[in-house]
Design a protein around this motif. Structure first.
Motif, mmCIF file in Angstrom:
data_model
loop_
_atom_site.group_PDB
_atom_site.id
_atom_site.type_symbol
_atom_site.label_atom_id
_atom_site.label_comp_id
_atom_site.label_asym_id
_atom_site.label_seq_id
_atom_site.Cartn_x
_atom_site.Cartn_y
_atom_site.Cartn_z
ATOM 1 N N ALA A 94 -49.147 9.246 -71.788
ATOM 2 C CA ALA A 94 -49.249 9.710 -70.404
ATOM 3 C C ALA A 94 -48.852 8.602 -69.429
ATOM 4 N N SER A 95 -48.601 9.023 -68.187
ATOM 5 C CA SER A 95 -48.388 8.072 -67.098
ATOM 6 C C SER A 95 -49.697 7.882 -66.350
ATOM 7 N N SER B 274 -56.215 9.642 -73.710
ATOM 8 C CA SER B 274 -56.252 10.045 -72.306
ATOM 9 C C SER B 274 -56.589 8.900 -71.350
ATOM 10 N N THR B 275 -56.745 7.685 -71.877
ATOM 11 C CA THR B 275 -57.056 6.536 -71.026
ATOM 12 C C THR B 275 -56.187 5.348 -71.429
ATOM 13 N N ALA B 276 -56.107 4.363 -70.526
ATOM 14 C CA ALA B 276 -55.409 3.113 -70.800
ATOM 15 C C ALA B 276 -56.116 2.008 -70.034
ATOM 16 N N ARG B 277 -55.707 0.753 -70.291
ATOM 17 C CA ARG B 277 -56.313 -0.375 -69.597
ATOM 18 C C ARG B 277 -55.229 -1.149 -68.846
ATOM 19 N N MET C 97 -58.842 3.116 -67.185
ATOM 20 C CA MET C 97 -58.665 4.243 -66.260
ATOM 21 C C MET C 97 -58.165 5.478 -66.984
ATOM 22 N N ASP C 98 -58.396 6.644 -66.343
ATOM 23 C CA ASP C 98 -57.863 7.893 -66.878
ATOM 24 C C ASP C 98 -56.565 8.256 -66.156
ATOM 25 N N THR C 99 -55.981 9.380 -66.523
ATOM 26 C CA THR C 99 -54.681 9.755 -65.968
ATOM 27 C C THR C 99 -54.761 10.175 -64.500
#
Length: 237
Positions: free
Chosen positions: A42-43, A187-190, A213-215
């Motif tokens: 995802a972005s 569904s999340t990234a750092r 954070m989430d999308t």
């Protein structure tokens, strides 16, 4: 120990190291390894997420353990302030206070006020409360975070000159700021900000501050990798 505090973009850069000049954590100069095992495709709206984070109040309690087995707790508070002029520019402001205990006893504390442009997000500078250490971002050619980014996207932000005080008569160091989006879940990234500090006197060192954070751009938590000596980096989670 007496340290000063510079917060990474929204949180902590050059935390607890006197005038950004004490300790090098093994001269660590790379972006932090990922805690995540899954890479989202995802972005993530990293610029607006950072703005929203900076404009809100936060309270975190983070924990770390050193190589000798001693436990540390960081109480971290962020409080938005009124907009003010900084280096000739109207800036939003936020104050960050942190207290660290070791094995339940007071170990250190520090505070900083950070000044930034909110849309798009751009750090302008910071001032160490009590120490007077004065951080000025070189925004003559602004380097912004992209509006959106995916896992493994990375880049550089504006370099920082560190002065002993607001008179800017004595330079005590320089900082290079890098960013990277790290894996976390589907569904999340750092968003991780690494600050590479080069004091005028003393070895270089780095600190990494990450924002999970989430999308939708909601920041769900923070982590801080904090160098505290030539051989020790505390991983606050």
């Amino acid at each position: 120990m007496t340290h000063s505090f510079h917060t990474a973009l929204p949180v902590v850069i050059c935390l607890f190291l006197s005038a950004c000049g004490g300790g090098d954590a093994g001269n660590k100069t790379t972006l932090p390894p990922s805690d995540g095992t899954v890479s989202s495709t995802a972005s993530f709206p990293i610029s607006s997420a950072l703005t929203a984070y900076q404009q809100a109040a936060h309270n975190y309690t983070l924990h770390a353990t050193d190589t000798a087995g001693a436990s540390y707790t960081m109480s971290f508070t962020q409080t938005p302030q009124a907009s003010v002029a900084f280096e000739g520019q109207l800036a939003s402001a936020t104050r960050i206070d942190a207290v660290i205990t070791k094995a339940g006893a007071f170990w250190d504390q520090s505070s900083v006020t950070q000044y930034f442009q909110s849309s798009p997000y751009l750090e302008i500078g910071q001032v160490g409360m009590g120490t007077g250490t004065y951080y000025v971002d070189d925004i003559s050619v602004p380097r912004y975070l992209p509006t959106t980014a995916k896992v493994n996207d990375s880049g550089a932000l504006n370099n920082i000159t560190v002065y002993a005080g607001p008179g800017k008569s004595l330079i005590v160091g320089h900082q290079t700021v890098l960013w990277r989006v790290m894996p976390d879940t589907l569904s999340t990234a750092r968003l991780c900000i690494t600050i590479l500090s080069t004091p005028v006197s003393g070895p270089s060192f780095s600190e990494a501050d990450c924002f999970r954070m989430d999308t939708s751009g909601n920041v769900l938590g923070i982590t801080i990798d904090l160098p505290v000596s030539d051989t020790e980096t505390l991983l606050f989670r």
